[in-house]
Design a protein around this motif. Sequence first.
Motif, PDB file in Angstrom:
ATOM      1  N   VAL A 194       0.859  -1.171   0.000  1.00  0.00           N
ATOM      2  CA  VAL A 194       0.000   0.000   0.000  1.00  0.00           C
ATOM      3  C   VAL A 194       0.903   1.231   0.000  1.00  0.00           C
ATOM      4  O   VAL A 194       1.844   1.331   0.794  1.00  0.00           O
ATOM      5  N   LEU A 195       0.647   2.109  -0.948  1.00  0.00           N
ATOM      6  CA  LEU A 195       1.455   3.317  -1.112  1.00  0.00           C
ATOM      7  C   LEU A 195       0.676   4.485  -0.532  1.00  0.00           C
ATOM      8  O   LEU A 195      -0.430   4.789  -0.989  1.00  0.00           O
ATOM      9  N   VAL A 196       1.239   5.110   0.513  1.00  0.00           N
ATOM     10  CA  VAL A 196       0.492   6.112   1.272  1.00  0.00           C
ATOM     11  C   VAL A 196       1.143   7.490   1.188  1.00  0.00           C
ATOM     12  O   VAL A 196       2.154   7.743   1.857  1.00  0.00           O
ATOM     13  N   PRO A 197       0.582   8.401   0.383  1.00  0.00           N
ATOM     14  CA  PRO A 197       1.035   9.787   0.450  1.00  0.00           C
ATOM     15  C   PRO A 197       0.482  10.424   1.717  1.00  0.00           C
ATOM     16  O   PRO A 197      -0.701  10.271   2.027  1.00  0.00           O
ATOM     17  N   VAL A 218      -2.216  14.444   0.163  1.00  0.00           N
ATOM     18  CA  VAL A 218      -2.408  14.581  -1.290  1.00  0.00           C
ATOM     19  C   VAL A 218      -2.704  16.023  -1.695  1.00  0.00           C
ATOM     20  O   VAL A 218      -2.698  16.356  -2.870  1.00  0.00           O
ATOM     21  N   ALA A 219      -2.994  16.879  -0.704  1.00  0.00           N
ATOM     22  CA  ALA A 219      -3.262  18.283  -1.033  1.00  0.00           C
ATOM     23  C   ALA A 219      -1.952  19.036  -1.291  1.00  0.00           C
ATOM     24  O   ALA A 219      -1.956  20.133  -1.826  1.00  0.00           O
ATOM     25  N   GLU A 220      -0.858  18.426  -0.905  1.00  0.00           N
ATOM     26  CA  GLU A 220       0.450  19.050  -1.088  1.00  0.00           C
ATOM     27  C   GLU A 220       1.023  18.579  -2.426  1.00  0.00           C
ATOM     28  O   GLU A 220       1.223  17.375  -2.633  1.00  0.00           O
ATOM     29  N   ALA A 221       1.287  19.518  -3.313  1.00  0.00           N
ATOM     30  CA  ALA A 221       1.650  19.165  -4.691  1.00  0.00           C
ATOM     31  C   ALA A 221       2.877  18.258  -4.749  1.00  0.00           C
ATOM     32  O   ALA A 221       2.871  17.233  -5.432  1.00  0.00           O
ATOM     33  N   GLU A 222       3.877  18.602  -3.998  1.00  0.00           N
ATOM     34  CA  GLU A 222       5.126  17.846  -4.045  1.00  0.00           C
ATOM     35  C   GLU A 222       4.911  16.388  -3.639  1.00  0.00           C
ATOM     36  O   GLU A 222       5.380  15.455  -4.284  1.00  0.00           O
ATOM     37  N   CYS A 223       4.146  16.225  -2.558  1.00  0.00           N
ATOM     38  CA  CYS A 223       3.852  14.890  -2.037  1.00  0.00           C
ATOM     39  C   CYS A 223       3.021  14.101  -3.039  1.00  0.00           C
ATOM     40  O   CYS A 223       3.292  12.935  -3.326  1.00  0.00           O
ATOM     41  N   LYS A 224       2.009  14.740  -3.561  1.00  0.00           N
ATOM     42  CA  LYS A 224       1.120  14.073  -4.494  1.00  0.00           C
ATOM     43  C   LYS A 224       1.877  13.627  -5.746  1.00  0.00           C
ATOM     44  O   LYS A 224       1.733  12.490  -6.199  1.00  0.00           O
ATOM     45  N   GLU A 225       2.706  14.523  -6.270  1.00  0.00           N
ATOM     46  CA  GLU A 225       3.453  14.178  -7.484  1.00  0.00           C
ATOM     47  C   GLU A 225       4.400  13.020  -7.234  1.00  0.00           C
ATOM     48  O   GLU A 225       4.512  12.110  -8.054  1.00  0.00           O
ATOM     49  N   TYR A 236       3.743   5.461  -7.924  1.00  0.00           N
ATOM     50  CA  TYR A 236       2.653   4.534  -8.250  1.00  0.00           C
ATOM     51  C   TYR A 236       2.829   4.004  -9.665  1.00  0.00           C
ATOM     52  O   TYR A 236       2.764   2.790  -9.912  1.00  0.00           O
ATOM     53  N   ALA A 237       3.102   4.922 -10.594  1.00  0.00           N
ATOM     54  CA  ALA A 237       3.311   4.512 -11.988  1.00  0.00           C
ATOM     55  C   ALA A 237       4.527   3.594 -12.098  1.00  0.00           C
ATOM     56  O   ALA A 237       4.484   2.565 -12.787  1.00  0.00           O
ATOM     57  N   ALA A 238       5.588   3.954 -11.401  1.00  0.00           N
ATOM     58  CA  ALA A 238       6.812   3.148 -11.470  1.00  0.00           C
ATOM     59  C   ALA A 238       6.585   1.752 -10.885  1.00  0.00           C
ATOM     60  O   ALA A 238       7.051   0.751 -11.445  1.00  0.00           O
ATOM     61  N   PHE A 239       5.845   1.682  -9.769  1.00  0.00           N
ATOM     62  CA  PHE A 239       5.528   0.383  -9.154  1.00  0.00           C
ATOM     63  C   PHE A 239       4.733  -0.481 -10.120  1.00  0.00           C
ATOM     64  O   PHE A 239       5.004  -1.660 -10.301  1.00  0.00           O
ATOM     65  N   GLN A 240       3.751   0.145 -10.739  1.00  0.00           N
ATOM     66  CA  GLN A 240       2.918  -0.618 -11.674  1.00  0.00           C
ATOM     67  C   GLN A 240       3.745  -1.126 -12.845  1.00  0.00           C
ATOM     68  O   GLN A 240       3.597  -2.273 -13.267  1.00  0.00           O
ATOM     69  N   ASP A 270       2.361  -5.350  -7.020  1.00  0.00           N
ATOM     70  CA  ASP A 270       0.936  -5.434  -6.701  1.00  0.00           C
ATOM     71  C   ASP A 270       0.623  -4.345  -5.665  1.00  0.00           C
ATOM     72  O   ASP A 270       0.784  -4.558  -4.469  1.00  0.00           O
ATOM     73  N   VAL A 271       0.212  -3.163  -6.162  1.00  0.00           N
ATOM     74  CA  VAL A 271       0.165  -1.989  -5.288  1.00  0.00           C
ATOM     75  C   VAL A 271      -1.209  -1.327  -5.278  1.00  0.00           C
ATOM     76  O   VAL A 271      -1.903  -1.300  -6.287  1.00  0.00           O
ATOM     77  N   LEU A 272      -1.571  -0.841  -4.103  1.00  0.00           N
ATOM     78  CA  LEU A 272      -2.775  -0.016  -3.948  1.00  0.00           C
ATOM     79  C   LEU A 272      -2.318   1.368  -3.509  1.00  0.00           C
ATOM     80  O   LEU A 272      -1.578   1.510  -2.534  1.00  0.00           O
ATOM     81  N   LEU A 273      -2.756   2.409  -4.247  1.00  0.00           N
ATOM     82  CA  LEU A 273      -2.401   3.784  -3.897  1.00  0.00           C
ATOM     83  C   LEU A 273      -3.521   4.372  -3.048  1.00  0.00           C
ATOM     84  O   LEU A 273      -4.658   4.486  -3.503  1.00  0.00           O
ATOM     85  N   ASP A 274      -3.179   4.739  -1.808  1.00  0.00           N
ATOM     86  CA  ASP A 274      -4.193   5.356  -0.947  1.00  0.00           C
ATOM     87  C   ASP A 274      -4.217   6.857  -1.251  1.00  0.00           C
ATOM     88  O   ASP A 274      -3.600   7.662  -0.556  1.00  0.00           O
ATOM     89  N   ASP A 275      -4.963   7.199  -2.317  1.00  0.00           N
ATOM     90  CA  ASP A 275      -4.983   8.581  -2.797  1.00  0.00           C
ATOM     91  C   ASP A 275      -6.086   9.399  -2.142  1.00  0.00           C
ATOM     92  O   ASP A 275      -6.418  10.473  -2.613  1.00  0.00           O
TER      93      ASP A 275
END
Length: 584
Positions: A477-480, A483-490, A496-500, A505-510
């Motif tokens: 599970v990938l936990v930012p 997510v309201a913070e641009a740097e963190c979200k990016e 997430y893209a790189a993991f995929q 096998d990843v879930l993004l807690d967006d």
Amino acid sequence: MRWSQTFIPTLKETPADAEIPSHQLMLRAGLVRQLMAGAYTYLPLGWRALRKVEAIVRDEMERAGAIEIHMPALTPVELFEQTGRLAAFGNVLMKFEVQRKGKRVPMALGPTHEEVVTDLVARHINSFRQLPICLYQIQTKFRNEERPRFGVLRTSEFIMKDAYSFGTSLEQLDAVYQKMYRAYCRVFSRCGLEYLPVEAESGPIGGDASHEFMIPAANGEDDVVRSSGGLYAANLERAETGRTPPTITTPATAAALATVATPGATSIEQVSRILKIEPSQLIKTLIYSADDKPVAVLIRGDHEANENKIRRALGAKSIKLADPATIEAVTGAPVGFAGPVGIKCPIIADHDVVVIANAVTGANQADAHHTNVNIGRDYEVTTSHDLRNALSGDPSPRGDGTLEVVHGIEVGHVFKLGTKYSVALKAEFTDEKEQRHPMIMGCYGIGVNRILAGLAETRHDAGGLCWPLAIAPYEVVLVPINVAEAECKEAAESLYAAFQNAGIDVLLDDRDQRPGVKFKDADLVGFPLRVVVGGKSLKEGLVELKWRHLAEATKVPLVGLVETVLKELAQRRAEEAANVPAAV
RNA sequence: CGGGGUGUGGCUCAGCUUGGUAGAGCGCUUGGUUCGGGACCAAGAGGUCGCAGGUUCAAAUCCUGUCACCCCGACCA
């Protein structure tokens, strides 16, 4: 997958009607929801985990040489009539009628598929050259449980892997049985379960013809025994004790036989209370009807009779507790006052009965018991038997220490069927000499949902579930943090893209939630590896890795993270695989 | 099938004894302030009190029946 795009209804509080941990946690983690008693919907996370269990089962079945098919759940009732199981199943079989061309056609939803598969094989396999063969399927089964319970542990509709082998000889049967046994060990250990194969009641073939695979768990419905030395494990229905037969002599302390009034006291508890004695001083006299002949079975008052053992000791085909008329005929008293003194039928006794001095028994007359009953003087038996359920502390039948009784969840069963179904449904083959013989069958079942429930039941802590990598709904599970913070979200999005891309096998807690909420949910669901992005760490070019089964998190560089995670996952996978027995 | 328990917003529960216009926390919606372990402020939405009948001027509350769910037992190729 993104948390915001799927459906994971986690609960902060424990639903009121869930009592055991697996049920509570599977509900709270958003794995399942109940439709009605004994019927559950698997939500995205639960279904994903279940599919992983199925994949492991398939893999091991194929490795063991079984071939997958898919039979209808819908079954003609006629097939069950032919094998006599219409009556045997009784109310457990879900049957109904449909209208076809103005006629009523009776059908049933398959509780298991011996009949269907045997019918199939009977029609299409004829020669010894085509045998042995082992067919399996993973399918929904239906059983009208009188009382579904324990959440998903015991339901009226469940997913079962059922395999059936057909062969020409006992040797072929043994070979498939051994393969299946080993495949089962691999399935359960790959799933991360602590399991215990136990000897089970085996029916007509006898011997070691049946094993159940149990998960030791406090809430298990079955009782199993295991020896302290690890050489013996058996279902309580089956478990022998290693007690040595005592020498039978009239005790030197024998006092004079007496009769005492015990009005209305027909149970061990009542008698021991009235006479102020321990139940262990009483002898229970159970009148059985063994192949329609009455027998008195003597068991110590605080012990439980084991009907399988009694049946075997008597060499009877079937036994049942005698009806009141028979009991009155052999005892001359109403039910509840039977005793061995002067009884008009054969007597057999358990080892622990024949050493009781000055025992209390029914007096074979209404509202009375005898005291100071002694063997050899007041009643006669020449040998004693192992007739009761095993108890913790009994000696192991293998001589390796003592037995311990534990609860278990049955997740698998392998069984040598013999020719019961092949005879009834004429599944026969022609041998080299053109002789026809019934095929020799085995059946092998795995409760797929129970593997999941068993894991939930045995692998959890105060924070929630703790899945093995092999079964977890998502491995990572990938936990930012925010997510309201641009740097963190990016950073999270690009990870997430790189993991995929790397096949992780990843879930993004967006979700736009505070970190505490996300951490609690991640722990509750029990994802094996948590990757946290954001905060001060991110500014330093670091992310946090936290394994669910370990207490401490580690910080690793953002640069090269995919490789780090792949390496950690591979290492963990290897750790989990270390316990899996080798395939043969 | 025997015994016990519970049904009140999505979840956890209070109110019922002693009848008098349905409550809290969490969750949800909107706005704002927050942001490394289940935040805070403000404004909202949401309930035929499981269902049916009865008693009563009046029933979530009392009575009868019924259904559902949970637990113990019996049962469980």
